[in-house]
Design a protein around this motif. Structure first.
Motif, mmCIF file in Angstrom:
data_model
loop_
_atom_site.group_PDB
_atom_site.id
_atom_site.type_symbol
_atom_site.label_atom_id
_atom_site.label_comp_id
_atom_site.label_asym_id
_atom_site.label_seq_id
_atom_site.Cartn_x
_atom_site.Cartn_y
_atom_site.Cartn_z
ATOM 1 N N PHE A 1 -31.476 44.381 18.627
ATOM 2 C CA PHE A 1 -30.386 44.880 18.597
ATOM 3 C C PHE A 1 -29.793 45.403 20.039
ATOM 4 N N LEU A 2 -28.361 45.239 20.164
ATOM 5 C CA LEU A 2 -27.824 45.909 21.299
ATOM 6 C C LEU A 2 -27.370 47.205 21.102
ATOM 7 N N LEU A 3 -27.746 47.949 22.163
ATOM 8 C CA LEU A 3 -27.694 49.470 22.420
ATOM 9 C C LEU A 3 -26.733 49.828 23.327
ATOM 10 N N THR A 4 -25.626 50.270 23.241
ATOM 11 C CA THR A 4 -24.637 50.729 24.343
ATOM 12 C C THR A 4 -23.786 52.001 23.971
ATOM 13 N N ASP A 5 -23.926 53.049 24.751
ATOM 14 C CA ASP A 5 -23.874 53.047 26.030
ATOM 15 C C ASP A 5 -25.432 53.565 26.382
ATOM 16 N N LEU A 6 -26.010 53.057 27.557
ATOM 17 C CA LEU A 6 -27.290 53.526 27.713
ATOM 18 C C LEU A 6 -27.216 54.668 28.737
ATOM 19 N N GLY A 7 -25.953 55.182 29.333
ATOM 20 C CA GLY A 7 -26.043 56.039 30.259
ATOM 21 C C GLY A 7 -24.871 56.161 31.455
ATOM 22 N N ALA A 8 -24.217 55.020 31.241
ATOM 23 C CA ALA A 8 -23.093 55.062 32.327
ATOM 24 C C ALA A 8 -22.018 56.105 32.229
ATOM 25 N N ASN A 9 -21.821 56.736 30.765
ATOM 26 C CA ASN A 9 -20.841 57.766 30.632
ATOM 27 C C ASN A 9 -21.568 58.643 29.543
ATOM 28 N N VAL A 10 -21.812 60.074 30.325
ATOM 29 C CA VAL A 10 -22.557 60.828 29.363
ATOM 30 C C VAL A 10 -21.412 61.421 28.380
ATOM 31 N N GLU A 11 -20.200 61.148 28.803
ATOM 32 C CA GLU A 11 -19.154 61.693 27.790
ATOM 33 C C GLU A 11 -18.269 60.555 27.454
ATOM 34 N N ALA A 12 -18.044 60.357 26.186
ATOM 35 C CA ALA A 12 -16.928 59.396 25.794
ATOM 36 C C ALA A 12 -15.903 59.862 24.898
ATOM 37 N N LYS A 13 -14.740 59.002 24.857
ATOM 38 C CA LYS A 13 -13.708 59.389 23.952
ATOM 39 C C LYS A 13 -14.034 58.253 22.812
ATOM 40 N N HIS B 1 -34.106 47.240 12.300
ATOM 41 C CA HIS B 1 -33.093 46.185 12.483
ATOM 42 C C HIS B 1 -32.210 46.254 11.084
ATOM 43 N N LYS B 2 -31.310 47.229 10.959
ATOM 44 C CA LYS B 2 -30.505 47.273 10.134
ATOM 45 C C LYS B 2 -29.059 46.703 10.473
ATOM 46 N N TYR B 3 -28.959 46.666 11.764
ATOM 47 C CA TYR B 3 -27.555 46.047 12.341
ATOM 48 C C TYR B 3 -27.745 45.628 13.666
ATOM 49 N N ASP B 4 -26.896 44.607 14.116
ATOM 50 C CA ASP B 4 -26.979 44.048 15.350
ATOM 51 C C ASP B 4 -26.669 44.807 16.588
ATOM 52 N N ILE B 5 -25.826 45.908 16.392
ATOM 53 C CA ILE B 5 -25.160 46.450 17.449
ATOM 54 C C ILE B 5 -25.266 48.060 16.968
#
Length: 330
Positions: free
Chosen positions: A134-146, A214-218
């Motif tokens: 599965f694809l995981l994002t974000d891994l740490g580029a932005n600790v705060e996201a909107k 693996h319930k989901y792809d992303i």
């Protein structure tokens, strides 16, 4: 040579540059030219062939360098020269194991953001209990996201899984502290609402304990939660491996038992070996740059190059730019 992919590799910034040099010297692929960036002393160890282009640099990006300014302060550093060549279409994809902060910031400043993306995310494939990743994002580029950032991660992630893994409408889940819609802070509650409205095949929230089923792809998260999850998975897998090894070394009976389940243990180790999954890549940047682990070996680099080939062959980043400019979703 016709239709040759040009893949850039930064020798510097890793724990053992010799591993990258060994990889370059042994890699044979008629589809690929390797553009290698490093100090003269590194490049002298590389056997020159028609598929290798050496780029002698005089500087190196250090972990202590200011990540936001290094692209201006060290223009002849291997990482920066490579990203400049990527920006100028000298190479098609860039790979580095150097400072993650410098690589992300320099990619952002030098390559530019895709229209509509305010905060690019770092994404990687991770193993599950099944044969699927599965694809995981974000891994740490932005600790705060909107909330909008999390929706964009989902859109770009779906394009990656669609064009690289041929999943027509990849399923998406939001990492949260509970599966109910009401769970999470203000950002996550709003993100859930927007994902539900904008993303086809959005499945709702997922808890960390279910992540390897693996319930989901992303799986979407902000960089703070995503980075903690990633390092927790890596840490648990490593500790579990050591615990299993300790159990089988206790006495002569357990050692004999170990021989009987040796292939199963090997499969377990292989499944959770990060080197088998290529690198992490930036979602939301106009051109593909891949970040490998600082301790990456020849195996990890091989899979990162295969990942780079897939991304280039599918013209994925061009598709991402076009899709986001049109404001389309799956």
């Amino acid at each position: 040579m016709h239709n040759i992919m040009k893949i850039g590799i930064d020798i510097l910034g890793v724990d053992e540059p010799g591993r990258i040099i060994n990889f370059v010297n042994s890699y044979k692929d008629d589809e690929v030219e390797l553009y290698v960036y490093g100090l003269e002393e590194n490049l002298n160890q590389i056997i020159k062939t028609e598929n290798i282009v050496k780029n002698v640099c005089t500087e190196e990006v250090l972990m202590s360098d200011d990540a936001a300014r290094v692209h201006r302060k060290k223009k002849d550093a291997s990482m920066i020269r490579m990203l400049a060549d990527l920006n100028n279409d000298v190479i098609d994809v860039a790979i580095s194991g150097g400072s993650t902060g410098a690589f992300m910031a320099s990619s952002l400043f030098m390559l530019g953001r895709i229209e509509g993306i305010s905060k690019p995310g770092l994404a990687s494939l991770l193993p599950t209990r099944s044969e699927h990743k599965f694809l995981l994002t974000d891994l740490g580029a932005n600790v705060e996201a909107k909330p909008d950032d999390l929706v964009n991660y989902a859109k770009l992630g779906q394009l990656y899984m669609k064009y690289i893994y041929n999943i027509e409408t990849p399923s998406v889940a939001l990492l949260n502290v509970g599966v109910e819609e009401s769970k999470g802070n203000k950002v996550y509650k709003e993100a859930h609402k927007l994902l539900k409205e904008d993303i086809a095949n959005f499945k709702g929230n997922i808890e960390a304990r279910e992540i390897l089923e693996h319930k989901y792809d992303i799986v979407i998260a902000d960089g703070f939660a995503g980075n903690i999850l990633l390092k927790s998975i890596e840490g648990v897998a490593s500790s579990l491996g050591k615990m299993i090894k300790g159990i089988f070394l206790e006495n002569i009976i357990t050692k004999i038992s170990a021989l009987l389940v040796k292939s199963g243990i090997s499969k377990f180790k292989k499944k959770f070996d990060y080197s088998e999954y290529g690198g992490a890549f930036l979602l939301g940047i106009k051109k593909p740059s891949i970040k490998i682990h600082g301790s990456a070996d020849e195996n990890a680099l091989y899979y990162a190059v295969q990942q780079a080939k897939q991304i280039h062959k599918t013209k994925l980043y061009g598709i991402m730019i076009e899709t986001m400019e049109k404001g389309e979703t799956n």
